[in-house]
Design an enzyme around this catalytic site. Structure first.
Site, PDB file in Angstrom:
ATOM      1  N   VAL A  70       0.850  -1.191   0.000  1.00  0.00           N
ATOM      2  CA  VAL A  70       0.000   0.000   0.000  1.00  0.00           C
ATOM      3  C   VAL A  70       0.888   1.244   0.000  1.00  0.00           C
ATOM      4  CG1 VAL A  70      -1.817   1.253   1.260  1.00  0.00           C
ATOM      5  CG2 VAL A  70      -1.850  -1.246   1.183  1.00  0.00           C
ATOM      6  N   GLY A  71       0.488   2.238  -0.787  1.00  0.00           N
ATOM      7  CA  GLY A  71       1.249   3.486  -0.861  1.00  0.00           C
ATOM      8  C   GLY A  71       2.643   3.216  -1.393  1.00  0.00           C
ATOM      9  N   HIS A 180      10.813 -13.245  16.445  1.00  0.00           N
ATOM     10  CA  HIS A 180      11.370 -11.929  16.086  1.00  0.00           C
ATOM     11  C   HIS A 180      12.881 -11.923  16.326  1.00  0.00           C
ATOM     12  CE1 HIS A 180      11.959  -7.627  15.930  1.00  0.00           C
ATOM     13  NE2 HIS A 180      10.684  -7.449  15.633  1.00  0.00           N
ATOM     14  N   PRO A 181      13.653 -11.427  15.346  1.00  0.00           N
ATOM     15  CA  PRO A 181      15.109 -11.470  15.498  1.00  0.00           C
ATOM     16  C   PRO A 181      15.643 -10.519  16.569  1.00  0.00           C
ATOM     17  CG  PRO A 181      14.524 -10.202  13.564  1.00  0.00           C
ATOM     18  CD  PRO A 181      13.250 -10.804  14.075  1.00  0.00           C
ATOM     19  N   TYR A 183      14.604  -9.928  19.697  1.00  0.00           N
ATOM     20  CA  TYR A 183      14.385 -10.159  21.134  1.00  0.00           C
ATOM     21  C   TYR A 183      14.653 -11.575  21.609  1.00  0.00           C
ATOM     22  CZ  TYR A 183      11.932  -5.777  20.404  1.00  0.00           C
ATOM     23  OH  TYR A 183      11.622  -4.494  20.050  1.00  0.00           O
ATOM     24  N   GLU A 250       0.927  -6.684  15.538  1.00  0.00           N
ATOM     25  CA  GLU A 250       1.966  -7.554  16.102  1.00  0.00           C
ATOM     26  C   GLU A 250       1.678  -7.845  17.576  1.00  0.00           C
ATOM     27  OE1 GLU A 250       6.341  -7.618  14.919  1.00  0.00           O
ATOM     28  OE2 GLU A 250       6.407  -6.434  16.761  1.00  0.00           O
TER      29      GLU A 250
END
Ligand SMILES: *[C@@H]1O[C@H](CO)[C@@H](O)[C@H](O)[C@H]1NC(C)=O
Length: 301
Positions: A70-71, A180-181, A183, A250
């Site tokens: 989008v955009g 998630h990379p 944490y 998230e």
């Protein structure tokens, strides 16, 4: 009995495949490859890609992918699509659904046999948080309107990313989340979960397993449908109460995965960040977020 044997044979090509003997005592020792609820955590070296493909090939599975361009995010689409051709489920049926408000700017990318792309028009939005919020609704609609007819699995991926190495059948599962990379070495008290109990994305102190990425998740249609409808509902409840979770969808996804444990967890190999140096336990980077300047691409900061 004969029938059972025949079905077994046609369901897996592995009987004719030579591969090295599996062991239950030797394997990677530098990482954990299973969660406490016994879901595999997929790291390089924990699976045999050729063997896995031979199991899934005869099942003629179809994988749907959603990607939101989008955009100005449309600028990332070409790279995403081109690298997906090289690394994402190569040799399998893949149908990419591009959601965009700029259909004319969708690049022409040559796709292999069995792979196709469909553009779905979405309205432009002034706030990227809103774009992010509406994703769950659009995923839910897509499953309802299209995917039940033609797909077995779905992956929902961020467009501002690209593939560098194989992402294939090893990632298939009921409900699939990616660590998630940023944490995965941290104490969970540092995870950026939504910490206000007024929010439907709330995760209390001392709770939570991992911090998962909003930028990649998937699984079988019905599991992702439940995830998308629940996150959408919770997001809208929050909106009614004038609350926006710390990391929007998230945060809601992390709450969902805490309550509904994923049946397969993908290691940070499956969504690294280009600005981050690679840690030694990360033997390969399969997919990563590209470096970007938010001010250039988001309609608001
Ligand atoms: C994480 O931090 C909490 C609170 O400081 C502490 O009680 C806990 O033992 C820590 N966990 C680990 C795995 O280090």
């Amino acid at each position: 009995m004969v029938l059972t044997v025949l079905t077994a044979l046609t369901n897996c090509l592995c009987f004719s495949l030579k591969y090295s003997q599996p062991s239950i005592v030797k394997g990677r020792t530098d990482v954990v490859a299973v969660t406490p609820w016994l879901a595999p955590i997929v790291w390089e070296g924990t699976f045999n890609p050729v063997l896995l493909d031979s199991i899934y090939k005869p099942k003629k599975i179809s994988i749907a992918v959603t990607v939101f361009a989008v955009g100005k995010y449309i600028m990332f689409l070409k790279n995403f699509l081109e690298t997906a051709e090289q690394h994402f489920f190569v040799g399998f049926n893949v149908h990419v659904y591009v959601f965009t408000d700029r259909p004319k700017e969708v690049p022409e990318v040559k796709m292999a046999d069995g792979r196709q792309l469909t553009v779905r028009l979405v309205p432009s939005s002034k706030r990227w948080q809103e774009i992010s919020a509406r994703r769950m609704e659009l995923i839910q609609k897509l499953i309802d309107e299209q995917l039940r007819k033609n797909s077995d699995y779905i992956f929902c991926l961020d467009v501002d990313s690209k593939f560098h190495d194989r992402w294939g059948t090893e990632s298939l599962g009921g409900l699939v989340a990616v660590i998630h990379p940023g944490y995965y070495l941290d104490n969970r008290s540092k995870f950026p979960y939504e910490r206000r109990s007024a929010s439907k994305a709330y995760v209390a102190d001392g709770e939570g397993d991992f911090y998962y990425c909003g930028g990649a998740f998937g699984g079988i249609l019905e599991e992702v449908y439940l995830l998308a409808s629940t996150c959408r509902f919770n997001f809208e409840e929050d909106a009614k109460n004038g609350i926006e979770a710390a990391w929007q969808e998230e945060s809601h996804l992390n709450r969902y995965m805490w309550i509904n444990k994923p049946s397969k967890v993908l290691s940070p190999e499956y969504l690294w960040q280009d600005f981050k140096a690679r840690n030694p336990e990360v033997k390969t980077i399969r997919f990563s977020g590209v470096i970007k300047n938010y001010a250039d691409i988001r309609p608001n900061v």
